[in-house]
Motif scaffolding. Structure first.
Motif, short mmCIF file in Angstrom:
data_model
loop_
_atom_site.label_atom_id
_atom_site.label_comp_id
_atom_site.label_asym_id
_atom_site.label_seq_id
_atom_site.Cartn_x
_atom_site.Cartn_y
_atom_site.Cartn_z
N ARG A 1 0.86 -1.19 0.00
CA ARG A 1 0.00 0.00 0.00
C ARG A 1 0.89 1.23 0.00
O ARG A 1 1.70 1.43 0.91
CB ARG A 1 -0.89 -0.03 1.24
N THR A 2 0.77 2.04 -1.04
CA THR A 2 1.55 3.28 -1.09
C THR A 2 0.62 4.47 -0.85
O THR A 2 -0.55 4.45 -1.23
CB THR A 2 2.23 3.44 -2.46
N SER A 3 1.17 5.48 -0.21
CA SER A 3 0.43 6.72 0.02
C SER A 3 1.43 7.81 0.31
O SER A 3 2.63 7.56 0.41
CB SER A 3 -0.52 6.56 1.22
N GLU A 4 0.94 9.04 0.45
CA GLU A 4 1.85 10.15 0.74
C GLU A 4 2.49 9.99 2.11
O GLU A 4 3.58 10.49 2.35
CB GLU A 4 1.09 11.48 0.66
N GLU A 5 1.80 9.27 2.99
CA GLU A 5 2.36 9.06 4.34
C GLU A 5 3.52 8.09 4.33
O GLU A 5 4.33 8.08 5.26
CB GLU A 5 1.27 8.50 5.26
N GLY A 6 3.56 7.23 3.31
CA GLY A 6 4.61 6.23 3.24
C GLY A 6 4.08 4.93 2.66
O GLY A 6 2.93 4.84 2.24
N GLY B 1 7.15 -0.59 7.06
CA GLY B 1 6.29 0.53 7.45
C GLY B 1 5.58 0.29 8.77
O GLY B 1 4.44 0.71 8.97
N LEU B 2 6.27 -0.36 9.69
CA LEU B 2 5.64 -0.68 10.98
C LEU B 2 5.22 0.58 11.74
O LEU B 2 4.18 0.59 12.40
CB LEU B 2 6.60 -1.51 11.86
N GLU B 3 6.04 1.63 11.65
CA GLU B 3 5.71 2.87 12.35
C GLU B 3 4.36 3.41 11.89
O GLU B 3 3.52 3.79 12.70
CB GLU B 3 6.78 3.93 12.03
N LEU B 4 4.18 3.43 10.58
CA LEU B 4 2.94 3.96 10.00
C LEU B 4 1.75 3.09 10.38
O LEU B 4 0.66 3.58 10.69
CB LEU B 4 3.09 4.06 8.48
N MET B 5 1.97 1.77 10.37
CA MET B 5 0.89 0.87 10.78
C MET B 5 0.48 1.12 12.22
O MET B 5 -0.69 1.21 12.55
CB MET B 5 1.34 -0.60 10.64
N GLN C 1 -7.23 -1.03 8.75
CA GLN C 1 -6.85 0.16 9.50
C GLN C 1 -5.35 0.41 9.39
O GLN C 1 -4.91 1.53 9.12
CB GLN C 1 -7.25 -0.01 10.97
N ALA C 2 -4.54 -0.64 9.55
CA ALA C 2 -3.09 -0.50 9.47
C ALA C 2 -2.63 -0.07 8.08
O ALA C 2 -1.64 0.63 7.92
CB ALA C 2 -2.41 -1.82 9.85
N PHE C 3 -3.38 -0.50 7.06
CA PHE C 3 -3.01 -0.18 5.68
C PHE C 3 -3.72 1.08 5.16
O PHE C 3 -3.53 1.46 4.02
CB PHE C 3 -3.31 -1.37 4.75
N GLY C 4 -4.57 1.69 6.00
CA GLY C 4 -5.28 2.88 5.57
C GLY C 4 -6.23 2.62 4.42
O GLY C 4 -6.36 3.44 3.51
N ILE C 5 -6.90 1.49 4.47
CA ILE C 5 -7.84 1.11 3.41
C ILE C 5 -9.26 1.41 3.87
O ILE C 5 -9.65 1.02 4.97
CB ILE C 5 -7.71 -0.39 3.07
N ASP C 6 -10.01 2.15 3.04
CA ASP C 6 -11.42 2.41 3.35
C ASP C 6 -12.22 2.36 2.05
O ASP C 6 -11.73 1.93 1.02
CB ASP C 6 -11.59 3.75 4.07
N PRO D 1 -2.95 2.65 -5.52
CA PRO D 1 -2.37 2.63 -4.18
C PRO D 1 -2.19 1.23 -3.60
O PRO D 1 -1.48 1.06 -2.62
CB PRO D 1 -3.36 3.43 -3.35
N LEU D 2 -2.86 0.24 -4.18
CA LEU D 2 -2.75 -1.13 -3.68
C LEU D 2 -2.24 -2.06 -4.76
O LEU D 2 -2.69 -2.02 -5.91
CB LEU D 2 -4.12 -1.62 -3.18
N LYS D 3 -1.28 -2.92 -4.38
CA LYS D 3 -0.72 -3.88 -5.32
C LYS D 3 -0.44 -5.18 -4.59
O LYS D 3 -0.24 -5.19 -3.37
CB LYS D 3 0.59 -3.38 -5.92
N ILE D 4 -0.40 -6.28 -5.34
CA ILE D 4 -0.02 -7.56 -4.76
C ILE D 4 1.09 -8.16 -5.62
O ILE D 4 0.99 -8.18 -6.86
CB ILE D 4 -1.22 -8.53 -4.67
N TYR D 5 2.16 -8.61 -4.96
CA TYR D 5 3.29 -9.19 -5.68
C TYR D 5 3.45 -10.67 -5.35
O TYR D 5 3.22 -11.09 -4.21
CB TYR D 5 4.57 -8.45 -5.32
N GLN D 6 3.84 -11.42 -6.36
CA GLN D 6 4.06 -12.86 -6.18
C GLN D 6 5.07 -13.10 -5.07
O GLN D 6 6.05 -12.39 -4.93
CB GLN D 6 4.59 -13.44 -7.49
#
Length: 198
Positions: A24-29, A103-107, A134-139, A152-157
């Motif tokens: 999850r990418t965002s301006e916050e990190g 990104g533990l701090e952000l979570m 909540q930890a990923f800022g998903i709504d 903002p959301l991606k999944i990698y193998q």
DNA sequence: GGAACGATTGAT
DNA sequence: TCAATCGTTCCT
């Protein structure tokens, strides 16, 4: 992950998503987690949101495979799904838990947990669909966004694909109908699942 | 217009 | 074990 990956049966995708990385990418990190628990939902399943057909709230579930279906529940929690199958089939995989990797701090900040709380780095940080969102800022703003075409959301193998003998199946959590289906999949013995598998 | 009900979580 | 909390769905 390409669209063909998601355009298969929900059970297959649910199992193959184990050990994949949710980013999850965002301006916050940026925050990253390793998926360790999923559940499969199909339209012929009375526990599925798609069971009674397409509505304004669930219409993403009937869209292209690879879309993100986010719903709001219990008046306070969001839960994130990956749409699977052919378009219109009304199936999805609920992502229930990840191992926090980056990104533990952000979570911790988003979860409202103090930084020093070592205990929070266990299942309390991302173990459970509501906690994970909540930890990923998903709504609901992420409902209908695409995992495949950028966003903002991606999944990698995963580097290590979970072999079938390492996948534990169980009844799904919190459902009141379709309780007998074994459609919850966890990495066997994983420490970060929402609860210990029965 | 009104009521019942959650694919949950955190506190008791 | 139980309350919190509110959007969606379904019934009148």
């Amino acid at each position: 992950m390409n669209r063909e990956f998601y355009a298969r049966d929900a059970e297959i995708v649910a199992k193959e998503l184990l050990n994949c990385l949710l980013v999850r990418t965002s301006e916050e990190g940026t925050v990253v987690g390793r998926i360790c628990e999923t559940e499969a939902y199909t339209q012929d399943d009375c526990a599925s949101h798609s069971f009674r057909g397409c509505t304004p709230a669930n219409h993403t579930m009937f869209g292209e495979p690879g879309l993100v279906y986010v719903y709001f529940t219990y008046g306070m929690h969001y839960c994130a799904n990956v749409v699977t199958g052919i378009p219109g089939s009304g199936e999805a995989v609920l992502i229930r838990a990840v191992e926090p990797l980056e990104g533990l701090e952000l979570m911790l900040l988003r979860r409202g947990l103090s930084h020093g709380t070592r205990l929070a780095i266990g299942r309390t940080l991302c173990g459970g669909p509501g906690r994970l969102c909540q930890a990923f800022g998903i709504d609901r703003n992420h409902d209908g966004t695409d995992l495949v075409s950028g966003g903002p959301l991606k999944i990698y193998q995963s580097t290590s694909i979970v072999c079938d003998s390492d996948i534990a199946k169980s009844r799904r959590i919190g459902v009141s109908k379709g309780v007998d289906f074994l459609r919850r999949f966890v990495v066997a013995g994983d420490r970060y699942t929402s609860r210990v598998e029965k």
